[in-house]
Write a protein that holds these residues in place. Sequence first.
Motif, PDB file in Angstrom:
ATOM      1  N   ALA A 136      45.892 -19.835  29.307  1.00 32.94           N
ATOM      2  CA  ALA A 136      47.436 -20.254  29.400  1.00 32.94           C
ATOM      3  C   ALA A 136      47.397 -20.087  27.795  1.00 32.94           C
ATOM      4  O   ALA A 136      48.914 -19.772  27.311  1.00 32.94           O
ATOM      5  CB  ALA A 136      47.694 -21.777  29.645  1.00 32.94           C
ATOM      6  N   PRO A 137      46.899 -20.809  26.466  1.00 30.93           N
ATOM      7  CA  PRO A 137      46.986 -20.470  24.927  1.00 30.93           C
ATOM      8  C   PRO A 137      46.695 -19.439  24.768  1.00 30.93           C
ATOM      9  O   PRO A 137      46.053 -18.610  23.285  1.00 30.93           O
ATOM     10  CB  PRO A 137      46.022 -21.436  24.565  1.00 30.93           C
ATOM     11  CG  PRO A 137      44.755 -20.947  25.372  1.00 30.93           C
ATOM     12  CD  PRO A 137      45.012 -20.863  26.976  1.00 30.93           C
ATOM     13  N   LYS A 138      46.917 -18.092  25.065  1.00 32.96           N
ATOM     14  CA  LYS A 138      46.647 -16.518  24.321  1.00 32.96           C
ATOM     15  C   LYS A 138      47.568 -16.302  23.953  1.00 32.96           C
ATOM     16  O   LYS A 138      47.107 -15.404  22.496  1.00 32.96           O
ATOM     17  CB  LYS A 138      46.819 -15.396  25.530  1.00 32.96           C
ATOM     18  CG  LYS A 138      47.917 -15.698  26.373  1.00 32.96           C
ATOM     19  CD  LYS A 138      49.266 -14.779  26.526  1.00 32.96           C
ATOM     20  CE  LYS A 138      50.872 -14.762  27.031  1.00 32.96           C
ATOM     21  NZ  LYS A 138      51.979 -13.725  26.617  1.00 32.96           N
ATOM     22  N   SER A 139      48.448 -16.730  23.415  1.00 32.68           N
ATOM     23  CA  SER A 139      49.390 -16.575  22.251  1.00 32.68           C
ATOM     24  C   SER A 139      49.475 -17.514  20.850  1.00 32.68           C
ATOM     25  O   SER A 139      50.706 -16.859  20.021  1.00 32.68           O
ATOM     26  CB  SER A 139      50.906 -16.675  22.714  1.00 32.68           C
ATOM     27  OG  SER A 139      51.714 -15.098  23.352  1.00 32.68           O
ATOM     28  N   VAL A 140      48.763 -18.058  20.588  1.00 30.68           N
ATOM     29  CA  VAL A 140      47.913 -18.716  19.793  1.00 30.68           C
ATOM     30  C   VAL A 140      46.904 -18.091  19.391  1.00 30.68           C
ATOM     31  O   VAL A 140      46.426 -17.282  19.409  1.00 30.68           O
ATOM     32  CB  VAL A 140      47.612 -20.310  19.891  1.00 30.68           C
ATOM     33  CG1 VAL A 140      47.110 -21.038  19.534  1.00 30.68           C
ATOM     34  CG2 VAL A 140      49.012 -20.569  21.174  1.00 30.68           C
ATOM     35  N   THR A 141      47.198 -18.497  17.303  1.00 31.18           N
ATOM     36  CA  THR A 141      46.013 -18.185  16.902  1.00 31.18           C
ATOM     37  C   THR A 141      44.283 -18.350  17.002  1.00 31.18           C
ATOM     38  O   THR A 141      44.206 -19.131  17.816  1.00 31.18           O
ATOM     39  CB  THR A 141      46.396 -17.949  15.272  1.00 31.18           C
ATOM     40  OG1 THR A 141      45.431 -17.547  14.890  1.00 31.18           O
ATOM     41  CG2 THR A 141      45.543 -20.058  15.010  1.00 31.18           C
ATOM     42  N   ALA A 228      49.901 -26.500  21.107  1.00 26.08           N
ATOM     43  CA  ALA A 228      48.972 -27.565  21.160  1.00 26.08           C
ATOM     44  C   ALA A 228      48.468 -29.157  21.582  1.00 26.08           C
ATOM     45  O   ALA A 228      48.093 -30.087  21.678  1.00 26.08           O
ATOM     46  CB  ALA A 228      47.575 -27.830  19.836  1.00 26.08           C
ATOM     47  N   LEU A 229      50.015 -29.639  21.288  1.00 28.45           N
ATOM     48  CA  LEU A 229      50.422 -30.261  21.997  1.00 28.45           C
ATOM     49  C   LEU A 229      51.415 -30.576  23.167  1.00 28.45           C
ATOM     50  O   LEU A 229      51.307 -30.973  24.370  1.00 28.45           O
ATOM     51  CB  LEU A 229      52.092 -31.000  21.059  1.00 28.45           C
ATOM     52  CG  LEU A 229      51.278 -31.938  19.671  1.00 28.45           C
ATOM     53  CD1 LEU A 229      52.647 -31.277  18.354  1.00 28.45           C
ATOM     54  CD2 LEU A 229      50.879 -32.506  19.606  1.00 28.45           C
ATOM     55  N   LEU A 230      52.096 -29.558  23.668  1.00 24.28           N
ATOM     56  CA  LEU A 230      52.623 -29.315  24.656  1.00 24.28           C
ATOM     57  C   LEU A 230      51.886 -29.000  25.876  1.00 24.28           C
ATOM     58  O   LEU A 230      51.504 -29.864  27.413  1.00 24.28           O
ATOM     59  CB  LEU A 230      53.507 -28.428  24.975  1.00 24.28           C
ATOM     60  CG  LEU A 230      54.355 -28.548  26.529  1.00 24.28           C
ATOM     61  CD1 LEU A 230      54.565 -29.300  26.585  1.00 24.28           C
ATOM     62  CD2 LEU A 230      54.991 -26.691  26.047  1.00 24.28           C
ATOM     63  N   LEU A 231      50.078 -28.114  26.218  1.00 26.50           N
ATOM     64  CA  LEU A 231      49.718 -27.660  26.868  1.00 26.50           C
ATOM     65  C   LEU A 231      49.166 -28.111  27.180  1.00 26.50           C
ATOM     66  O   LEU A 231      49.074 -28.898  28.779  1.00 26.50           O
ATOM     67  CB  LEU A 231      48.911 -26.519  26.685  1.00 26.50           C
ATOM     68  CG  LEU A 231      47.933 -25.555  27.529  1.00 26.50           C
ATOM     69  CD1 LEU A 231      49.066 -25.050  28.651  1.00 26.50           C
ATOM     70  CD2 LEU A 231      47.636 -24.710  27.112  1.00 26.50           C
ATOM     71  N   PRO A 232      48.199 -29.538  26.440  1.00 19.74           N
ATOM     72  CA  PRO A 232      46.842 -30.255  27.255  1.00 19.74           C
ATOM     73  C   PRO A 232      47.858 -31.039  27.990  1.00 19.74           C
ATOM     74  O   PRO A 232      47.895 -31.602  29.352  1.00 19.74           O
ATOM     75  CB  PRO A 232      46.604 -31.305  26.055  1.00 19.74           C
ATOM     76  CG  PRO A 232      46.961 -30.116  24.720  1.00 19.74           C
ATOM     77  CD  PRO A 232      47.649 -29.200  25.229  1.00 19.74           C
ATOM     78  N   VAL A 233      49.121 -31.721  27.698  1.00 19.45           N
ATOM     79  CA  VAL A 233      50.372 -32.742  28.566  1.00 19.45           C
ATOM     80  C   VAL A 233      50.522 -32.124  29.518  1.00 19.45           C
ATOM     81  O   VAL A 233      50.043 -32.529  31.075  1.00 19.45           O
ATOM     82  CB  VAL A 233      51.470 -33.175  27.896  1.00 19.45           C
ATOM     83  CG1 VAL A 233      53.126 -33.964  29.113  1.00 19.45           C
ATOM     84  CG2 VAL A 233      50.972 -33.785  26.632  1.00 19.45           C
ATOM     85  N   LEU A 234      50.890 -30.365  29.609  1.00 19.91           N
ATOM     86  CA  LEU A 234      51.162 -30.385  30.995  1.00 19.91           C
ATOM     87  C   LEU A 234      50.011 -29.940  31.741  1.00 19.91           C
ATOM     88  O   LEU A 234      50.605 -30.596  33.426  1.00 19.91           O
ATOM     89  CB  LEU A 234      51.696 -28.487  31.081  1.00 19.91           C
ATOM     90  CG  LEU A 234      53.199 -28.641  30.175  1.00 19.91           C
ATOM     91  CD1 LEU A 234      53.175 -26.808  30.325  1.00 19.91           C
ATOM     92  CD2 LEU A 234      54.062 -29.143  30.564  1.00 19.91           C
ATOM     93  N   VAL A 235      48.933 -29.666  31.401  1.00 20.05           N
ATOM     94  CA  VAL A 235      47.610 -29.721  32.491  1.00 20.05           C
ATOM     95  C   VAL A 235      47.288 -30.853  32.916  1.00 20.05           C
ATOM     96  O   VAL A 235      47.420 -31.586  34.288  1.00 20.05           O
ATOM     97  CB  VAL A 235      46.058 -29.457  31.326  1.00 20.05           C
ATOM     98  CG1 VAL A 235      45.361 -29.464  32.715  1.00 20.05           C
ATOM     99  CG2 VAL A 235      46.737 -28.190  31.114  1.00 20.05           C
ATOM    100  N   HIS A 236      47.578 -31.754  32.473  1.00 20.18           N
ATOM    101  CA  HIS A 236      47.821 -33.623  32.536  1.00 20.18           C
ATOM    102  C   HIS A 236      48.185 -33.407  33.547  1.00 20.18           C
ATOM    103  O   HIS A 236      47.464 -34.528  34.631  1.00 20.18           O
ATOM    104  CB  HIS A 236      47.501 -34.312  31.335  1.00 20.18           C
ATOM    105  CG  HIS A 236      47.174 -35.735  31.961  1.00 20.18           C
ATOM    106  ND1 HIS A 236      46.307 -36.674  32.398  1.00 20.18           N
ATOM    107  CD2 HIS A 236      48.472 -37.145  31.840  1.00 20.18           C
ATOM    108  CE1 HIS A 236      46.166 -37.712  32.696  1.00 20.18           C
ATOM    109  NE2 HIS A 236      47.365 -37.873  32.400  1.00 20.18           N
ATOM    110  N   LEU A 237      49.621 -33.268  33.718  1.00 20.50           N
ATOM    111  CA  LEU A 237      50.567 -34.115  34.852  1.00 20.50           C
ATOM    112  C   LEU A 237      50.441 -33.110  36.319  1.00 20.50           C
ATOM    113  O   LEU A 237      51.188 -33.683  36.836  1.00 20.50           O
ATOM    114  CB  LEU A 237      51.604 -33.578  34.128  1.00 20.50           C
ATOM    115  CG  LEU A 237      52.516 -34.302  32.990  1.00 20.50           C
ATOM    116  CD1 LEU A 237      54.072 -33.811  31.897  1.00 20.50           C
ATOM    117  CD2 LEU A 237      52.711 -35.915  33.250  1.00 20.50           C
ATOM    118  N   LEU A 238      50.554 -32.267  35.846  1.00 21.47           N
ATOM    119  CA  LEU A 238      49.618 -30.488  37.308  1.00 21.47           C
ATOM    120  C   LEU A 238      48.796 -31.173  37.902  1.00 21.47           C
ATOM    121  O   LEU A 238      48.806 -30.164  38.416  1.00 21.47           O
ATOM    122  CB  LEU A 238      50.003 -29.377  37.168  1.00 21.47           C
ATOM    123  CG  LEU A 238      50.982 -29.083  35.823  1.00 21.47           C
ATOM    124  CD1 LEU A 238      51.335 -27.218  35.064  1.00 21.47           C
ATOM    125  CD2 LEU A 238      52.329 -29.112  37.138  1.00 21.47           C
TER     126      LEU A 238
END
Length: 239
Positions: A136-141, A228-238
């Motif tokens: 999921a975070p593959k486009s982040v440094t 870093a802010l969005l992905l953990p929130v999305l994972v938690h909601l899903l």
Amino acid sequence: MSAEMQQVWVYLSTSPLLWLTLTLIAYQIGTWVFRRLDCPPLLNPVLTAIILLVVLLKVSGIDYQTYFRGAQFIHFLLGPATVALAIPLYREMEVIRKSFIPIIITLAVGSVAAIISAVGIVWALGGEKIILLSVAPKSVTTPIAMGISEQIGGLPSLTAVVVVLTGITGAVGGDFILNLLRINDDNARGMALGVASHGIGTAHAIQKSRVAGAFSALAMALNGLFTALLLPVLVHLLQ
């Protein structure tokens, strides 16, 4: 190989300085070939260096842990190198300030698209949940991506591999795709490379123009923060 030479090789192969030196030599060879052949994207210096080192480790029978003990100093420099990208950013601050709204829109769309595309492809291929979280975070440094992966339950080591592959793919194929789409504006090209292929894409953008490099550095930094802010929130909601 004689017994004396074998003893010398065994000694050198466990020396951290050897693998640090060979890594730098491999990259210099990649850079020389890249420039000598008029900078073809397929001969990106990072890609060439990786291939040379993989072949060397395979032939010599040295495991990755031994190699990394020597090359970890370069890994440490990822952080300072990322911070140093603020220099081209500062030089083009006035241009960036005027493009603030398009930058934010591009960042939001690009970050979400990067996550959805990675997860969607792995899901379509039947990948397990832990693999989905890892890519999921593959486009982040790399340093940020590994931290995000660990936080959401992925495999940081797998994430690091996917991140490097993503960066190389963007640096190698980014210009072709952007040219195909007739996107010639340096601002737009820099944003695309920074969001899609982080540090390696940014290094490629800097080679093209100072403006593209500045926008790519900004996109890479903001994409790291946004993901870093969005992905953990999305994972938690899903869940």
